[in-house]
Design a protein around this motif. Sequence first.
Motif, PDB file in Angstrom:
ATOM      1  N   ASN A   1       0.861  -1.181   0.000  1.00  0.00           N
ATOM      2  CA  ASN A   1       0.000   0.000   0.000  1.00  0.00           C
ATOM      3  C   ASN A   1       0.896   1.228   0.000  1.00  0.00           C
ATOM      4  OD1 ASN A   1      -0.119   1.354   2.979  1.00  0.00           O
ATOM      5  ND2 ASN A   1       0.210  -0.852   3.160  1.00  0.00           N
ATOM      6  N   GLU A   2       0.376   2.353  -0.405  1.00  0.00           N
ATOM      7  CA  GLU A   2       1.181   3.552  -0.593  1.00  0.00           C
ATOM      8  C   GLU A   2       1.587   4.237   0.696  1.00  0.00           C
ATOM      9  OE1 GLU A   2      -1.044   7.002  -2.125  1.00  0.00           O
ATOM     10  OE2 GLU A   2      -2.799   5.691  -2.169  1.00  0.00           O
ATOM     11  N   TYR A   3       0.967   3.867   1.815  1.00  0.00           N
ATOM     12  CA  TYR A   3       1.250   4.535   3.075  1.00  0.00           C
ATOM     13  C   TYR A   3       2.211   3.747   3.971  1.00  0.00           C
ATOM     14  CZ  TYR A   3      -2.803   7.307   1.708  1.00  0.00           C
ATOM     15  OH  TYR A   3      -3.673   8.113   1.029  1.00  0.00           O
TER      16      TYR A   3
ATOM     17  N   ASN B   1       5.431   0.928   3.753  1.00  0.00           N
ATOM     18  CA  ASN B   1       6.369   0.117   3.005  1.00  0.00           C
ATOM     19  C   ASN B   1       6.667  -1.171   3.761  1.00  0.00           C
ATOM     20  OD1 ASN B   1       6.688   2.194   1.046  1.00  0.00           O
ATOM     21  ND2 ASN B   1       8.138   3.233   2.410  1.00  0.00           N
TER      22      ASN B   1
END
Length: 422
Positions: A267-269, A271
């Motif tokens: 997900n982008e939020y 790592n």
Amino acid sequence: MKLINNTFFLLLIFVTVVCSAQEQMIEKITIKGAKKTKVNELKKILFFKENTVLDSIQLNEEIIRLKRLPAISHVYYEVIRLEDNKNEVVVKVEENFTIIPEFNLWTTTNKRLAYKIGISDYNFLGRNIVFGGFYQNNGFDSYGINLRAPTLFSRKWGIAFHHQNWNSEEPLYFENGTANYRYQNISFETLALYQVNNKHQLQFGINFFKEKYSYLTGAISSNVPQNLDVNKQLFKLIYTYNNLDYYYQYINGFKTQFYGQYVTSENEYQNDFLVFWNDLFYYKRIGSKGNWANRLRIGLSSNDKTPFAPFALDNNVNLRGVGILVDRGTGSIVLNSEYRHTLYEKKWFILQGNIFTDFGTWRNPGGSFSDFIDSNNVRIYSGIGLRFINKKIFNAVFRIDYGHGLTPNSSKGFVFGVGQYF
């Protein structure tokens, strides 16, 4: 010269034969005092066996190992000489009561009264198996089920299973303020347990879990989602070196425990990240009633600038008196030190007092190692406490501590719990 060599060779054979003839052997092993615990299970755990050489050093190490079992309150042994060079080893155990209920009350971040109830058997079926579960309500419902069988397959190999559905309201901290989120974690974990020897143990396995964050109240940031739902995998390794010796409520010796975890997510939020920490324990008996106890925890993780940092500043984890989930970080150094003294002891009941100092410092998410010496991140708490102990029930320690902050703008308060703080 040849005569001397032959004489030396014959003498060597003679000495070997004499030593072999005098070597003491274990003819029989007898376990006494075991009621719930299966005798065969205890014999399987022991490294020394019948028809092997009697080794007093190994015997003493095995007795220490048995005292670490939840089912055992105390254990000692005697050697009975039989005919010739044969011996009977009689192991006498005092069992703990191991079916332990759990009940906790506390106040959540929004001042709501929360409770947790559960029950665990630390000697399930009399086979050194831990089996139990809990239900928790803190405004949301949570539950967990645990099974741990360290000697299921042999004295060295075992397995553990854990399932948890955890829900709570937690604060997240970011630059322009604080927000409260509902946090949910649904996980399934399997671990292999391997005992190298009496002092060295390994645990390794995988955890599949789903994390959900749902915004409730507080500040809003464009960099932090109001809703997050992601599947993750956690690979876990735990190494333990245990050289502790127990005598009822007293502990003596050294222990170190390393935890390593690698978490993958998409997900982008958040790592993929690595987190590890190591706990060093040192205990020292002082006189007949005193015990000095210490824990040093050093931990680091991937240094992402995120409100979801793994190390929490919390009453029940590291600093007594600081509050509940006060802050988070990507690094942590915590030292807990306390002196415990037995104030009263009568049969099964023990009243123990303690004085303590807890020191902690954190690395901010995305920060540097200099954060550890930044006065804004350093917390020092000191205080006193009481322990109410039943020496016949495993981990039957009810504790209450009062901690007072010694650094500027610090809080203070009581901390309750079951079991020693560390």
